[in-house]
Design an enzyme around this catalytic site. Structure first.
Site, PDB file in Angstrom:
ATOM      1  CB  THR A   1      -0.991   0.027   1.225  1.00 18.53           C
ATOM      2  OG1 THR A   1      -1.888  -1.221   1.212  1.00 18.53           O
ATOM      3  CG2 THR A   1      -1.697   1.082   1.206  1.00 18.53           C
TER       4      THR A   1
ATOM      5  CB  SER B   1       2.505  -8.013   2.102  1.00 17.96           C
ATOM      6  OG  SER B   1       1.448  -7.827   2.820  1.00 17.96           O
TER       7      SER B   1
ATOM      8  CB  THR C   1       0.345  -3.492   6.846  1.00 14.09           C
ATOM      9  OG1 THR C   1      -1.109  -3.471   5.720  1.00 14.09           O
ATOM     10  CG2 THR C   1       1.052  -2.193   6.574  1.00 14.09           C
ATOM     11  CG  ASP C   2      -3.069  -7.476   3.684  1.00 19.52           C
ATOM     12  OD1 ASP C   2      -2.973  -6.623   4.386  1.00 19.52           O
ATOM     13  OD2 ASP C   2      -3.059  -7.560   2.532  1.00 19.52           O
TER      14      ASP C   2
END
Length: 340
Positions: free
Chosen positions: A19, A63, A95-96
């Site tokens: 992101t 990710s 961030t996942d």
């Protein structure tokens, strides 16, 4: 470059996408990667007063699509950068999977220089985009001598988290990252890095080759669940991590196939609760932690299933010793300590 800037520390920044590197090209079409590492750095003039930046894009993917080999290759590349003179490194990514990738990097990072992972919860073209502030705080941390020797850190929302404890706890909030049970190890405030606690690090793993990565299954227990996936995993994976109920418990009908699986491959017992250590001697009924650990399962300590899977994967990938997985968990679960 003037003399003052030439004296600044050198920080290597590598972008994997996510992101923080995404924009929305057309309304309604959703965000996609479009911003390079150099673009990210150039958008933050304040970085020029903190460090000299060596920026490069390694990948441009969400990710969820990252793989072990990419992260291990990146660790090796950043190690070479530090040998060549970088005083710290920053990885930007989605961030996942950040809590998993940061822990993986921490387990193989064999350098005193800080390695910092950061990202964003809002795209680069959003109102109130958090990526620039997160990257500024990450570089500030990577350039600070106080961060040396602390392994891999996650810096988000001006909080500094240990890779071992950090967890993504919200789908969309800019304050999505937390460390349950411990809290952050520090903060970036007024341009300064303030640490309040640390962890004693353990011996890192050697970086396994890309073709030698073990396959480890992660299974989560659910009410009245059957054992079909467990039995399939025992026959096709190199290791298994079980997120048991409560303190590490399974239904009675899971006991026999689970103990049988532990005779075939390393099986790690964790908890699905998200906080606390797996129990070891509280319950003794069929399906309890005492029966499972006595039957050969390896306790995950306070690691959740996601991070236990990372640790088990590296343990199996770097040693053919049958006991290596158990030793790896004993060393890295038992050695954690909070110090002021």
């Amino acid at each position: 470059m003037d003399n003052k800037q030439a004296e600044l520390p050198l920080v290597s920044v590598r972008s994997l996408g996510g992101t923080v590197a995404m924009t929305t090209a057309e309304p309604g079409r959703g965000a996609s990667p479009s911003v390079s590492a150099s673009d990210l750095v150039e958008s933050i003039p304040a970085l020029q007063g903190i460090a000299r930046i060596d920026a490069a894009s390694v990948a441009a993917v969400p990710s969820a699509s990252l793989e072990f080999g990419q992260l291990l290759d990146l660790a090796a590349e950043l190690e070479r950068a530090c040998v060549a003179g970088a005083t710290g490194a920053v990885v930007t990514q989605g961030t996942d999977t950040m809590e998993e990738t940061a822990f993986l990097l921490d387990l193989v990072w064999d350098r005193p220089e800080p390695l910092v992972v950061t990202g964003a919860m809002r795209t680069a073209d959003s109102v109130g985009a958090d990526g620039p502030a997160n990257l500024l705080a990450a570089v500030t941390t990577a350039a600070d001598p106080l961060a040396a020797g602390r392994g891999c850190l996650v810096v988000m929302n001006d909080e500094i988290h240990a890779a071992r404890t950090v967890h993504k706890a919200h789908t969309a909030s800019v304050a999505a990252f937390a460390s349950p049970g411990t809290g952050p190890v520090g903060r970036v405030q007024e341009g300064r890095v303030l640490f309040q606690s640390t962890f004693r690090r353990t011996e890192p793993f050697e970086i396994p080759s890309g073709n030698g990565i073990a396959r480890v299954a992660l299974l989560r227990l659910a009410f009245a669940g059957d054992t079909v996936l467990l039995e399939a995993a025992a026959g096709s994976y190199d290791g298994i991590v079980i997120e048991g109920m409560g303190g590490g418990h399974v239904p009675t009908w899971w006991v026999e196939p689970l103990l049988a699986a532990a005779q075939q491959v390393p099986v790690v017992l964790g908890s699905r609760t998200g906080a606390g250590h797996v129990l070891s001697r509280t319950y003794g009924y069929p399906g309890s932690e005492q029966q499972l650990l006595g039957g050969g399962l390896i306790p995950a300590g306070d690691l959740d299933g996601l991070k236990a899977r990372i640790l088990l994967t590296l343990a199996i990938s770097t040693s053919n010793d049958r006991d290596s997985a158990r030793k790896a968990f004993e060393q890295r679960v038992a050695s954690r300590t909070n110090t002021p």
